[in-house]
Write an enzyme that holds these catalytic residues in place. Structure first.
Site, short mmCIF file in Angstrom:
data_model
loop_
_atom_site.label_atom_id
_atom_site.label_comp_id
_atom_site.label_asym_id
_atom_site.label_seq_id
_atom_site.Cartn_x
_atom_site.Cartn_y
_atom_site.Cartn_z
N SER A 144 63.95 83.49 9.08
CA SER A 144 64.74 82.49 8.36
C SER A 144 64.59 82.69 6.86
O SER A 144 63.55 83.18 6.39
CB SER A 144 64.27 81.08 8.74
N TYR A 157 57.52 75.06 10.26
CA TYR A 157 58.60 76.00 10.56
C TYR A 157 58.65 77.13 9.54
O TYR A 157 58.69 78.31 9.91
CB TYR A 157 59.94 75.26 10.59
N LYS A 161 57.89 81.13 10.18
CA LYS A 161 58.87 82.18 9.93
C LYS A 161 58.37 83.19 8.89
O LYS A 161 58.77 84.36 8.93
CB LYS A 161 60.21 81.56 9.50
#
Length: 268
Positions: A144, A157, A161
């Protein structure tokens, strides 16, 4: 295609998180040219729907229902491949989960699931399938744009990533002599079910200011990811805006990034 890339023609691919979003789009774009697709996700009915949609294509399609956030689910994928005599030469690690809101107020169970799915599943499934992969082979890991930032209200998150991006770039060097190409795709905001699953039960969301400038469709994300694989590029930020943002975020001093993100958070 460059000599150090991987051609998806007649590939035998395992795609995780294939019931919707980017995973289903990977299946759509590979189905006309692949020999075999193994679609992996928790939702059996959704997998069968994708299989039915793609049934007219060249690829033979198998559905494997498994919860990759668990050791048992990851083992089930390996057992499924053995039972069906599948030796894949392409692995697409797409399954992932986000959580909008502060870390302090997060659910311990959802935080653990994020780490298991975003980090552990991707790592351990890659480790388990590498011995089965017949060179030349390829691996696509979905990271991401958030991997380049310390993201308030998306902390776990973004950190997970960042691991995916670093892990992928290291593997691309390690596995190149074995003729296994590794590419990492780092999309920005993409219209999938991600935001729906990342929202909390109380409706907690993240600051979406400026996201419209970076938003691109799943079709473009997947197209650029597969192109990166075929041309041997270790990391790609799909879309013009995301590619510029990715370069800038990597170049800006971390102290300045933290200051900018602190100001952004203060506006909420």
């Amino acid at each position: 295609m460059m000599a150090n890339g991987f051609s998806v023609e007649n590939c035998r691919a395992v795609i995780t998180g294939a019931s919707s979003g980017l995973g289903a789009e990977f299946a759509r774009q590979l189905a006309p040219q692949a020999e075999l697709l193994v679609l992996v996700a928790r939702r059996g009915e959704a997998l069968e729907s994708v299989k039915t949609e793609l049934s007219a294509n060249k690829a033979r399609i198998l559905c494997c229902v498994a919860d990759l956030a668990t050791d048992g689910g990851r083992a089930a994928v390996c057992s499924f491949l053995s039972a069906n005599g599948v030796n894949p030469n392409l692995l697409i690690n797409n399954a992932g989960l986000g959580d909008y809101g502060s870390f302090a107020s997060s659910s311990a169970d959802k935080t653990r699931t994020q780490i298991e799915l975003n980090v552990t599943a991707l790592t351990m499934l890659t480790h388990a399938l590498l011995p089965r992969m017949e060179a030349p082979a390829g691996i696509v890991n979905v990271s991401s744009l958030a991997s380049t930032l310390p993201m308030p209200d998306l902390a776990v998150y973004a950190a997970s990533k960042a691991y995916v991006t670093s892990f992928s770039e290291a593997l691309s060097i390690e596995l190149a002599p074995k003729r296994i190409t590794v590419s990492c795709v780092c999309p920005g905001p993409t219209p999938t079910n991600f935001s729906k699953s990342a929202k909390r039960a109380d409706g907690t969301d993240t600051n979406r200011e400026g996201q419209g400038l970076l938003r691109i469709p799943p079709e473009q994300v997947v197209h650029e990811a597969l192109s990166a694989l075929q041309h041997g590029r270790p990391c790609v930020f799909p879309g013009f805006g995301v590619s510029i943002a990715g370069r800038l975020f990597r170049m800006v001093p971390r102290r300045m990034l933290r200051w900018l993100l602190k100001r952004r958070a203060a506006k909420e």
